[in-house]
Write an enzyme that holds these catalytic residues in place. Sequence first.
Site, PDB file in Angstrom:
ATOM      1  N   ASP A   1       0.853  -1.193   0.000  1.00  0.00           N
ATOM      2  CA  ASP A   1       0.000   0.000   0.000  1.00  0.00           C
ATOM      3  C   ASP A   1       0.892   1.248   0.000  1.00  0.00           C
ATOM      4  O   ASP A   1       2.016   1.175  -0.464  1.00  0.00           O
ATOM      5  CB  ASP A   1      -0.954  -0.054   1.209  1.00  0.00           C
ATOM      6  CG  ASP A   1      -2.229   0.757   0.972  1.00  0.00           C
ATOM      7  OD1 ASP A   1      -2.175   1.724   0.209  1.00  0.00           O
ATOM      8  OD2 ASP A   1      -3.271   0.427   1.563  1.00  0.00           O
TER       9      ASP A   1
ATOM     10  N   HIS B   1       2.169   2.089  -3.190  1.00  0.00           N
ATOM     11  CA  HIS B   1       1.294   3.079  -3.809  1.00  0.00           C
ATOM     12  C   HIS B   1       1.828   4.504  -3.674  1.00  0.00           C
ATOM     13  O   HIS B   1       1.074   5.468  -3.749  1.00  0.00           O
ATOM     14  CB  HIS B   1      -0.121   2.974  -3.231  1.00  0.00           C
ATOM     15  CG  HIS B   1      -0.772   1.640  -3.474  1.00  0.00           C
ATOM     16  ND1 HIS B   1      -2.027   1.324  -3.039  1.00  0.00           N
ATOM     17  CD2 HIS B   1      -0.311   0.531  -4.121  1.00  0.00           C
ATOM     18  CE1 HIS B   1      -2.329   0.075  -3.391  1.00  0.00           C
ATOM     19  NE2 HIS B   1      -1.301  -0.421  -4.041  1.00  0.00           N
TER      20      HIS B   1
END
Length: 398
Positions: A218, A241
């Site tokens: 993430d 991310h």
Amino acid sequence: MASRFLILCVSSLFFFLAVSSEEKIFDVRNYGARADGQKDNAVAFSKTWKEACLWSSGSATVYIPPGVFFLGQVKFSGPCKNSLTFMIKGTLLAPRNPDVINQDQWIIFMYVEHLTVTGGGLLDGQGSDSWRLNDCQKNPNCRSLAMNIGFDFVKHSKIDGLRSVNSKMGHFNFFSVEDFHVTGVTITAPGDSPNTDGIKIGKSKGMRIYHVTIGTGDDCIAILDGTTDLDISDVRCGPGHGISVGSLGKYKGEKDVEGLTVRNSIFNATTEGLRIKTWAKSVSQISVSNFLYENIQMINVENPIIIDQQYCPHGQCDGSGEYSSHVQIKNVTYNKIWGTSRSKEALKMQCSKSYPCQDVELSNINLIYKGPDGLVTALCENVGGSVRGKIVPGDCWL
Ligand SMILES: *[C@@H]1O[C@H](CO)[C@@H](O)[C@H](O)[C@H]1NC(C)=O
Ligand SMILES: *[C@@H]1O[C@H](CO)[C@@H](O)[C@H](O)[C@H]1NC(C)=O
């Protein structure tokens, strides 16, 4: 004669200072901790912390030697009498079963000042069994699992040298911290492990994050509402991310995000690079302002530069374009951002119709796309600002 007297005075002053400030080391083994990878050391660690925290004659060090220490869950609370060092040389091992941790983070520090966490040790969240329980991509009310370590209401403190792997959800959480420096931290989880954010920051002021390596499933760094004066430099991010501000605006009572710099960093094979994300359907009218992104290399990044003010996952907005974010983005500079994009649309700014982005400045951007879809492009909606120097892709006239 006078100078001899002075020397005597000065040396006795030093002697006085030396005895009045007595450093003490509190070794967890002296409180019953055992490095056999099985015994739950939570009670032993808590006892050690308590005594170190009460030590009033000088600074205290909680010492965790090399070895594997299993740890159920712990909360280290202040305020403490003096400055405190938490030295982790060994490995701390979390329970595999997520049900046995009933607090937001496996290891929590709260209400402490002048804390140093160091030692180069390892936090192993043993999250691999928990990841399949995570359905947050589809379920907005998904269950939350413990993050590895959290700092709440901690001031004038630092983490210098620490590793974290395989958290059940995110790794480091900072909430309401002030003047907090993070350096020399390495965070690792597989690229496909869900919600394993590296560093998550909310309602915090004066944080410095330098020289960190983060690769997870993430955000490398997630910046939430109420964060101000955050300086980030020398980050190696990927997989993951990227460095993400948001999502913002969904909840009542959110606070502005102001004063972010991200410099001298590398994003390698991440989905996003530099992202600002706000909910289309928003209730908070807050602002995001005074950002500087500078000297950033992108290697094979899906969306190197992205502002998404139309964020609305799980089909929570009836139709696209129905809602328009109330978050005002202004004064954001991107300077010297270069490298390769995995998608053709290397620069994408979709700002709010009702609160268009203001004073966005682009300078010296060079993002290359070498795929089958044609030439690199930019998309800008509702963006105001200016452009300086060479800009590739250069389709946005601000
Ligand atoms: C980017 O990641 C790839 C794959 O992990 C690695 O081989 C490469 O060395 C990295 N590049 C840089 C500049 O870190
Ligand atoms: C814009 O943001 C930068 C920080 O990135 C800050 O130094 C500058 O003062 C801001 N400008 C205005 C007009 O607020």
